[in-house]
Design an enzyme around this catalytic site. Structure first.
Site, PDB file in Angstrom:
ATOM      1  N   ARG A  54      83.873   2.317  94.012  1.00 58.92           N
ATOM      2  CA  ARG A  54      84.167   3.700  93.626  1.00 58.92           C
ATOM      3  C   ARG A  54      83.707   4.707  94.668  1.00 58.92           C
ATOM      4  NH1 ARG A  54      85.225   5.061  88.116  1.00 58.92           N
ATOM      5  NH2 ARG A  54      86.104   3.236  87.114  1.00 58.92           N
ATOM      6  N   ARG A  87      84.170  11.249  92.144  1.00 57.44           N
ATOM      7  CA  ARG A  87      83.660  12.557  91.744  1.00 57.44           C
ATOM      8  C   ARG A  87      82.370  13.010  92.396  1.00 57.44           C
ATOM      9  NH1 ARG A  87      84.250  11.036  85.598  1.00 57.44           N
ATOM     10  NH2 ARG A  87      83.747   9.101  86.666  1.00 57.44           N
ATOM     11  N   ARG A  89      91.481  16.675  93.627  1.00 52.57           N
ATOM     12  CA  ARG A  89      91.864  16.300  92.266  1.00 52.57           C
ATOM     13  C   ARG A  89      92.207  17.545  91.443  1.00 52.57           C
ATOM     14  NH1 ARG A  89      88.567  15.917  87.860  1.00 52.57           N
ATOM     15  NH2 ARG A  89      89.033  14.390  86.234  1.00 52.57           N
ATOM     16  N   ASP A 144      93.884   2.714  90.463  1.00 56.77           N
ATOM     17  CA  ASP A 144      93.066   2.319  89.309  1.00 56.77           C
ATOM     18  C   ASP A 144      93.571   0.990  88.764  1.00 56.77           C
ATOM     19  OD1 ASP A 144      90.878   3.601  87.455  1.00 56.77           O
ATOM     20  OD2 ASP A 144      92.249   2.482  86.172  1.00 56.77           O
ATOM     21  N   TYR A 154      91.643  -3.081  77.669  1.00 57.15           N
ATOM     22  CA  TYR A 154      92.195  -1.721  77.557  1.00 57.15           C
ATOM     23  C   TYR A 154      93.588  -1.749  76.919  1.00 57.15           C
ATOM     24  CZ  TYR A 154      88.363  -0.149  80.545  1.00 57.15           C
ATOM     25  OH  TYR A 154      87.117   0.133  81.050  1.00 57.15           O
TER      26      TYR A 154
HETATM   27  O1  CP3 Z   1      86.458   1.929  94.383  1.00 61.77           O
HETATM   28  C1  CP3 Z   1      87.226   2.883  94.648  1.00 61.77           C
HETATM   29  O2  CP3 Z   1      86.844   3.952  95.176  1.00 61.77           O
HETATM   30  C2  CP3 Z   1      88.723   2.707  94.395  1.00 61.77           C
HETATM   31  C3  CP3 Z   1      89.244   3.357  93.243  1.00 61.77           C
HETATM   32  C4  CP3 Z   1      88.959   2.809  91.840  1.00 61.77           C
HETATM   33  C5  CP3 Z   1      89.050   3.639  90.698  1.00 61.77           C
HETATM   34  N1  CP3 Z   1      88.889   2.871  89.594  1.00 61.77           N
HETATM   35  C6  CP3 Z   1      89.312   5.085  90.730  1.00 61.77           C
HETATM   36  C7  CP3 Z   1      88.964   5.880  89.530  1.00 61.77           C
HETATM   37  C8  CP3 Z   1      88.676   1.527  91.379  1.00 61.77           C
HETATM   38  C9  CP3 Z   1      88.419   0.247  92.177  1.00 61.77           C
HETATM   39  C10 CP3 Z   1      88.647   1.580  89.962  1.00 61.77           C
HETATM   40  C11 CP3 Z   1      88.409   0.391  89.116  1.00 61.77           C
HETATM   41  C12 CP3 Z   1      88.320   0.525  87.658  1.00 61.77           C
HETATM   42  N2  CP3 Z   1      88.963   1.432  86.844  1.00 61.77           N
HETATM   43  C13 CP3 Z   1      87.602  -0.346  86.828  1.00 61.77           C
HETATM   44  C14 CP3 Z   1      86.840  -1.561  87.313  1.00 61.77           C
HETATM   45  C15 CP3 Z   1      85.541  -1.227  87.931  1.00 61.77           C
HETATM   46  C16 CP3 Z   1      84.551  -0.559  86.999  1.00 61.77           C
HETATM   47  O3  CP3 Z   1      84.184   0.565  87.301  1.00 61.77           O
HETATM   48  O4  CP3 Z   1      84.159  -1.196  86.007  1.00 61.77           O
HETATM   49  C17 CP3 Z   1      87.767   0.067  85.499  1.00 61.77           C
HETATM   50  C18 CP3 Z   1      87.171  -0.561  84.268  1.00 61.77           C
HETATM   51  C19 CP3 Z   1      88.646   1.194  85.524  1.00 61.77           C
HETATM   52  C20 CP3 Z   1      89.193   1.948  84.359  1.00 61.77           C
HETATM   53  C21 CP3 Z   1      88.835   3.378  84.425  1.00 61.77           C
HETATM   54  N3  CP3 Z   1      89.334   4.280  85.345  1.00 61.77           N
HETATM   55  C22 CP3 Z   1      87.973   4.088  83.562  1.00 61.77           C
HETATM   56  C23 CP3 Z   1      87.203   3.469  82.422  1.00 61.77           C
HETATM   57  C24 CP3 Z   1      87.965   5.414  83.991  1.00 61.77           C
HETATM   58  C25 CP3 Z   1      87.277   6.599  83.326  1.00 61.77           C
HETATM   59  C26 CP3 Z   1      85.812   6.556  83.482  1.00 61.77           C
HETATM   60  C27 CP3 Z   1      85.402   7.046  84.827  1.00 61.77           C
HETATM   61  O5  CP3 Z   1      84.616   6.333  85.506  1.00 61.77           O
HETATM   62  O6  CP3 Z   1      85.827   8.127  85.198  1.00 61.77           O
HETATM   63  C28 CP3 Z   1      88.785   5.513  85.139  1.00 61.77           C
HETATM   64  C29 CP3 Z   1      89.060   6.730  85.948  1.00 61.77           C
HETATM   65  C30 CP3 Z   1      88.856   6.626  87.420  1.00 61.77           C
HETATM   66  N4  CP3 Z   1      89.292   5.620  88.234  1.00 61.77           N
HETATM   67  C31 CP3 Z   1      88.228   7.609  88.239  1.00 61.77           C
HETATM   68  C32 CP3 Z   1      88.304   7.152  89.564  1.00 61.77           C
HETATM   69  C33 CP3 Z   1      87.836   7.853  90.809  1.00 61.77           C
HETATM   70  C34 CP3 Z   1      87.655   8.922  87.757  1.00 61.77           C
HETATM   71  C35 CP3 Z   1      88.784   9.839  87.491  1.00 61.77           C
HETATM   72  C36 CP3 Z   1      88.349  11.256  87.638  1.00 61.77           C
HETATM   73  O7  CP3 Z   1      87.918  11.823  86.638  1.00 61.77           O
HETATM   74  O8  CP3 Z   1      88.470  11.778  88.752  1.00 61.77           O
END
Ligand code: CP3
Length: 348
Positions: free
Chosen positions: A32, A36, A45, A82, A156
């Protein structure tokens, strides 16, 4: 004269590590790493109007992919996308509401998989993002693609949202194993296609995120985690020979050994609850490891961070090691602490 060894020579430290060559200074990236905690991410964003709008705008998503590499000089860029893009392409609706996590509809807890109409072209923007970001990367930075593993994605798709215990999906797996196996297989098939097309567009290695692999009984771990990931690894090797695959089955403790043996991944990501000394001793000799600094040590900084970094580097002194966190970087992480982590690793 280049010698054909079967192993492609590379000047990229992270790619070399994944092929089993330990680097004296371990390569670093952070799960990640685009997100943010970065002001430049938050600005883009806000400008695009939300996460999904950003992730489906190839120019903006390529920019976000590169932001952390430019700022910190990480050894890898990870595609900005994602894991839930796969359910979206399989025909569910996907929304990321402010402050409430992702929602998918219709939930497969009460809808048959066959009621979904796949929309594979929803992923075209992702492949375009890969092409654009790949064209902008330098010769030292490895480009990582990724997907969620079938079990984590299924949690999910079945519940329609995230949950603490993944009980809705686990209930379905017990109640109707055949239907649940169909869901896992459909996700696995789409995942292979998705990853193979990321590779065709320019990623050099991929990571399978199995964030909820830790919630399963040993038997369900076998059918829901080991078997589907083994199938993906086999299919991807056939379609994309030589592209390394990192498995990240979070929270699985001692079952990591079974995961490595059963899936055949090229490298293993460790979460922060895994004792690195145990992992260094018990995992197959020479298997590259990735991890596993506590994301909260990174938020804290100072001596706590230095100790956490030193501890993983010392534990993995005898095997190929990629420094990373045990899970995604937290939004309240101070940027100065990320600089400190990199300086500590590179001075070691
Ligand atoms: O690693 C990276 O920088 C690449 C981008 C990436 C995102 N999500 C961007 C994202 C990766 C590799 C993921 C993986 C992901 N997404 C997982 C597996 C890894 C983990 O963290 O367990 C899971 C379970 C998700 C599903 C997901 N996406 C959730 C539950 C959420 C909301 C909660 C949160 O952390 O914000 C997201 C949104 C998300 N995916 C964001 C980002 C940067 C945040 C969105 C935002 O508000 O800007």
């Amino acid at each position: 004269m280049p010698i054909a060894t079967g192993i492609t020579a590379t000047t990229k430290p992270l790619l070399a590590t994944l092929s089993g060559q330990r680097q004296s200074v371990p390569p670093v990236w952070l799960m990640r790493q685009a997100g943010r905690y970065l002001p430049e991410y938050r600005a883009l964003r806000a400008d695009k109007g939300g996460f999904l709008a950003l992730a489906t705008d190839p120019e903006a998503a390529a920019e976000v992919t590169l932001q952390p590499v430019r700022r910190f000089g990480f050894d890898a860029a990870i595609l900005f996308s994602d894991i839930l893009m796969v359910p979206w392409a399989m025909g569910q609706t996907l929304t990321f509401g402010a402050g409430e996590g992702p929602r998918l509809s219709p939930a497969l807890a009460d809808h048959d998989l066959r009621s979904l109409t796949p929309v594979p072209e929803r992923l075209d923007a992702v492949y375009e993002t890969v092409r654009r970001a790949a064209a902008m990367l330098d010769g030292e930075t490895t480009f990582l693609g990724f997907a969620g593993s079938p079990w984590t994605v299924a949690t999910y798709m079945v519940a329609g949202e995230g949950s603490r215990d993944q009980a809705t999906a686990r209930r379905l797996a017990y109640h109707d194993p055949a239907a649940f196996a169909d869901v896992l297989q459909a996700i696995a098939a789409q995942t292979v296609e998705y990853l193979a097309r990321q590779v065709a567009a320019g990623v050099e290695a991929v990571q399978l995120f199995d964030s909820w692999a830790g919630s399963l009984s040993p038997e369900q771990f076998e059918t829901c985690v080991v078997q589907p990931n083994a199938w993906i690894v086999g299919e991807l090797r056939r379609r994309c020979p030589g592209v390394p695959i990192i498995g990240f089955p979070k929270g699985t403790g001692g079952k990591l050994l079974r995961y490595v043996e059963g899936t055949g991944v090229d490298a293993i990501g460790l979460d922060e609850t895994v004792d690195p000394v145990w992992a260094a001793r018990e995992l197959p000799a020479g298997l590259p490891v990735q991890g596993n600094v506590d994301p909260l040590a990174l938020v804290t900084g100072g001596d706590a961070l230095d100790r956490a970094v030193d501890c993983v580097i010392a534990a993995f002194a005898d095997r190929p090691h990629i420094v990373n966190l045990g899970h995604g970087i937290l939004p309240d992480t101070p940027i100065a602490n990320v600089d400190r982590l990199l300086a500590r690793v590179r001075a070691a």
